[in-house]
Design a protein around this motif. Structure first.
Motif, short mmCIF file in Angstrom:
data_model
loop_
_atom_site.label_atom_id
_atom_site.label_comp_id
_atom_site.label_asym_id
_atom_site.label_seq_id
_atom_site.Cartn_x
_atom_site.Cartn_y
_atom_site.Cartn_z
N ASN A 32 50.33 30.39 28.86
CA ASN A 32 49.35 29.39 29.30
C ASN A 32 48.48 29.87 30.45
OD1 ASN A 32 51.64 29.29 30.98
ND2 ASN A 32 51.29 27.17 31.55
N THR A 33 48.52 31.18 30.77
CA THR A 33 47.48 31.73 31.62
C THR A 33 46.19 31.74 30.81
OG1 THR A 33 48.19 33.94 30.94
CG2 THR A 33 49.00 33.13 33.04
N ILE A 34 45.05 31.70 31.48
CA ILE A 34 43.79 31.36 30.82
C ILE A 34 42.88 32.56 30.58
CG2 ILE A 34 43.70 28.94 31.49
CD1 ILE A 34 42.33 29.70 34.03
N ASP A 35 43.39 33.77 30.77
CA ASP A 35 42.54 34.95 30.64
C ASP A 35 42.08 35.19 29.21
OD1 ASP A 35 42.92 36.90 33.41
OD2 ASP A 35 44.24 35.21 33.11
N SER A 36 42.85 34.75 28.22
CA SER A 36 42.43 34.90 26.82
C SER A 36 41.18 34.07 26.53
CB SER A 36 43.56 34.50 25.88
OG SER A 36 44.70 35.32 26.06
N VAL A 37 41.08 32.90 27.15
CA VAL A 37 39.89 32.07 27.00
C VAL A 37 38.69 32.78 27.62
CG1 VAL A 37 38.86 29.83 27.50
CG2 VAL A 37 41.32 29.99 27.04
N LEU A 38 38.91 33.40 28.77
CA LEU A 38 37.83 34.15 29.42
C LEU A 38 37.36 35.31 28.55
CD1 LEU A 38 36.02 34.90 31.80
CD2 LEU A 38 37.97 36.11 32.81
N ALA A 39 38.29 36.04 27.93
CA ALA A 39 37.92 37.17 27.08
C ALA A 39 37.03 36.73 25.93
CB ALA A 39 39.18 37.87 26.56
N LEU A 40 37.35 35.59 25.31
CA LEU A 40 36.52 35.09 24.22
C LEU A 40 35.14 34.67 24.73
CD1 LEU A 40 36.17 34.28 21.27
CD2 LEU A 40 37.17 32.05 21.83
N ALA A 41 35.09 34.03 25.90
CA ALA A 41 33.80 33.64 26.47
C ALA A 41 32.92 34.85 26.72
CB ALA A 41 34.02 32.86 27.76
N LEU A 42 33.51 35.95 27.19
CA LEU A 42 32.73 37.16 27.45
C LEU A 42 32.26 37.81 26.15
CD1 LEU A 42 34.66 38.78 30.45
CD2 LEU A 42 32.81 37.08 30.45
N LEU A 43 33.08 37.76 25.12
CA LEU A 43 32.65 38.28 23.82
C LEU A 43 31.49 37.45 23.25
CD1 LEU A 43 36.03 39.26 22.16
CD2 LEU A 43 34.09 40.78 22.54
N LEU A 44 31.55 36.15 23.43
CA LEU A 44 30.43 35.30 22.99
C LEU A 44 29.16 35.63 23.78
CD1 LEU A 44 32.29 31.89 22.60
CD2 LEU A 44 31.31 33.27 20.75
N ALA A 45 29.33 35.91 25.07
CA ALA A 45 28.17 36.32 25.88
C ALA A 45 27.61 37.64 25.38
CB ALA A 45 28.57 36.43 27.35
N ALA A 46 28.49 38.56 24.95
CA ALA A 46 28.03 39.83 24.39
C ALA A 46 27.28 39.62 23.09
CB ALA A 46 29.24 40.75 24.16
N TRP A 47 27.77 38.71 22.24
CA TRP A 47 27.05 38.39 20.99
C TRP A 47 25.64 37.87 21.30
CZ3 TRP A 47 25.84 33.16 19.92
CH2 TRP A 47 25.15 32.96 18.71
N ALA A 48 25.54 36.97 22.28
CA ALA A 48 24.23 36.40 22.60
C ALA A 48 23.29 37.44 23.18
CB ALA A 48 24.40 35.24 23.59
#
Length: 690
Positions: A157-173
């Motif tokens: 339940n640490t939240i770094d996996s959510v951050l990794a996905l957010a950064l990948l979405l930023a890379a897509w954009a």
């Protein structure tokens, strides 16, 4: 330009843009992707949440957030809205939403991270395939799916996996923005990084160099247009990043919880102090938390252990700093393919002349190469951090591995000195893995011969094939097929160790506030698989029953020095529990005058404290000794730090000590042997009589 994907696999491709290759849909690529995603699902979801809540501090906050919109918005640690969790809200909002859908269980709070892990694997495949073909995308996604620190963090339940996905979405954009030159995609990318800031604060900003350089170098716009576009994106980034923190700080303090882990009750201070520059050992305010050893160099937060670099007080220490990512604590978590990623990027640099606006593979080189290098350098130079922070490095590293192997395979098939780089890279990567495994005697005795032996054979045969091609003057189809089979065998051999480390997490299904993958270094015997916990939170039920029976009309069930004692009580009862000093026990939330007023107003009646305040956090039976030691030391500040000074003494002097026979169990169920329970009801009676 050579068609990388078609030449390496025989899969037909179409040119969508100069330098951009997209494999046409076919059974092979879809089946391979399906297998990788299935593997990722198994790694992230099998037995998920069967052995506990992981980080109790975060879990208690999510349980409290399910109770009201007020707690939800402000990320309150306790149902009474007394103090906040010391992180921003987005990751915990997802966990709260999942808890509302599935009910509050370990699975429901782990589910968002596991889902983000699988989605990250899929998104990485799509982004790498966009410019480098199916094979590069598949290799990159496979490496990410099996990276040990990614797997273990996805299952927590640490939240770094959510951050990794957010950064990948930023890379897509930003890829969309750099290919089209359209401002709206760049602003979307900036907004997604701002969203990442509201997941894990300043850690999200590690990707900014990669995103900024991609647009600056590759977008089909004039340089001045690109420049003001980036300035506007920076403004959007700051607005999105700070919007929630600004709203919290503008809310009157009487209408919101105290901001945990701060001295000035400010989310902005938390963002740029405790969760920002203080992590780089640049002091902003007085937000330091002393460790169990009392040394300022090992700052304690909620996790068991923090990675620290050896002090550079001699030549060997200084030398070791250069290889920080290969140390025992980090190497087995992230560094299995580090040489392959680095040399693969160098191979692509050597293969291309600079032409960023026309060659879309150079766009990918800038994006993934800068992502990988920026974060690798940061984690190599940072004095201390927790292993699961490395999750944000994993996508960039994995992408570089997939791109690099395809690029080096192309060079291997051609004449020239670059063709020797592939065997060299495979050999160096195997050597790095052997070096990592040497710290695990139980595993090294068979892993080293297996991986080292296979790789030695593969490298020798690749060298022989290249010498044969040199003699023939070309690489014929037989040599190409043989070489490709050897590279596939090499990749499988290199995946053995990280797969075992990730599989170890899945099979043992251990939960921790500090997730790390694989076995313990230097262990001599294989541990037995753990039995499922009878109770996910082990507290003294006699204590809980006594508090509930005598709570009366008071708002809070009990007051404790810090979250260490509050967390399990919140999880067990879902009642407001007052963590007087926040997470570490040193937040200046209340004074003795405040306490008197809270008692008289019947906000709180009972105080669970310790005469020495040592081991006061060790309520949960089964927490690691390292965790108990660290939080106990931090909690000791409650009796002698700033405004908190004298609170335990004041309570002991003004309230009645409850006999232990009335509330402490003699059959275990939580370690309360060092704690005292105080009843302050007489103060209310005296105030009423006056």
């Amino acid at each position: 330009m050579t068609n990388v994907a078609e030449a390496s696999t025989g899969i037909p491709v179409t040119e969508a843009a100069p330098g951009r290759q997209v494999a046409e849909p076919n059974i092979w690529s879809r089946s391979a992707l399906g297998a990788v995603l299935l593997l990722s699902i198994v790694m992230d979801f099998f037995q998920l949440g069967q052995n506990g809540y992981g980080n109790l501090y975060y879990a208690a906050g999510v349980r409290s957030m399910t109770d009201s919109w007020h707690n939800f918005f402000f990320v309150s640690l306790d149902p009474g809205g007394f103090v906040t969790v010391d992180k921003p809200p987005v990751g915990f909002w997802l966990q709260t939403l999942s808890s509302k859908i599935f009910g509050f269980t370990p699975f429901s709070i782990f589910f968002p991270q596991a889902l983000c892990g699988v989605l990250s694997v899929l998104l990485l495949y799509m982004l790498v395939r966009r410019h480098f073909g199916v094979v590069a995308g598949l290799v990159a996604s496979l490496v990410l799916a099996l990276t040990p620190i990614s797997v273990v963090t996805n299952r927590n339940n640490t939240i770094d996996s959510v951050l990794a996905l957010a950064l990948l979405l930023a890379a897509w954009a930003v890829i969309q923005a750099a290919e089209s030159g359209k401002l709206r995609w760049l602003l979307l990318s900036a907004g997604l990084v701002g969203l990442g800031f509201n997941v894990k604060m300043a850690e999200a900003y590690l990707i900014i160099p990669a995103l900024g350089l991609v647009y600056l170098l590759c977008a089909p716009r004039k340089i001045w247009t690109r420049s003001w576009h980036l300035l506007l994106a920076l403004l959007v980034l700051l607005v999105v990043s700070l919007s929630w923190a600004a709203i919290v700080d503008l809310t009157p303090v009487s209408q919101r919880p105290y901001v945990g882990s701060t001295k000035d009750n400010s989310e902005l201070s938390l963002a740029f102090g405790y969760n920002g520059l203080n992590r780089l050992h640049i002091t902003v305010g007085d937000n330091n938390h002393t460790s169990a050893t009392g040394k300022q160099s090992t700052t304690v937060r909620r996790e068991d252990v923090k990675v620290t670099r050896p002090a550079a007080n001699n030549s060997s220490g200084s030398f070791l700093l250069l290889f920080h990512l290969f140390t025992v604590s980090l190497g087995s978590q992230i560094a299995w393919f580090l040489p392959c990623a680095l040399l693969g990027m160098l191979a692509l640099v050597w293969q291309r002349r600079p032409n960023f606006q026309k060659d879309r593979q150079q766009l990918g080189l800038v994006l993934w190469g800068i992502w990988f290098l920026t974060m690798a350098v940061f984690f190599s130079l940072d004095n201390s951090f927790h292993q699961y922070y490395l999750v944000v490095l994993a996508p960039g590293l994995s992408a570089c591995v997939g791109i690099g192997l395809v690029t080096m395979w192309q060079d291997y098939r051609r004449a020239g000195w670059r063709g020797w780089l592939l065997p060299l890279t495979l050999a160096l990567t195997a050597f790095a893995q052997v070096y990592i495994v040497t710290s695990y005697p139980l595993w090294s005795q068979w892993l080293i011969p297996l991986v080292g032996g296979v790789m030695l054979l593969v490298v020798i045969l690749l060298l022989i094939l290249r010498l044969l091609a040199w003699g023939l003057g070309r690489m014929n189809s037989v040599l190409v097929g043989s070489g490709l089979a050897l590279v596939c065998l090499a990749l499988l051999a290199l995946l053995i160790a990280p797969t075992l480390w990730s599989g170890y997490v899945v099979m043992h299904n251990t939960e921790s506030s500090f997730p790390t993958a694989g076995p313990n270094a230097h262990e001599k015997t294989a541990p037995a698989l753990p039995k499922a916990l009878v109770e996910l939170v082990n507290v003294d039920h006699k204590l809980v029953a006594y508090l509930i029976a005598h709570q009366g009309n008071t708002q809070f069930l009990v007051a404790t020095p810090s979250s260490g004692t509050a967390d399990p009580l919140i999880l067990s009862t879902n009642k407001p529990v007052m963590a007087l000093g926040g997470f570490g026990g040193s937040d200046p939330i209340v004074t003795t005058a405040d306490l008197k007023e809270l008692i008289v107003q019947q906000k709180v009646r009972f105080f669970l404290l310790s005469a020495s305040t040592r081991n006061v956090h060790a309520v949960v039976d089964g927490l690691s000794s390292a965790y108990r030691a660290s939080v106990s030391a931090a909690g000791s500040k409650l009796g002698g730090s700033g405004q908190q000074e004298g609170v335990p003494t004041w309570v002991a002097s003004n309230c009645k000590l409850v006999p232990t026979s009335k509330w402490r169990s003699t059959k275990g169920g939580g370690n309360t042997s060092t704690l005292h329970l105080y009843d302050c009801a007489d103060m209310v009676n005296r105030a009423t009589a006056k």
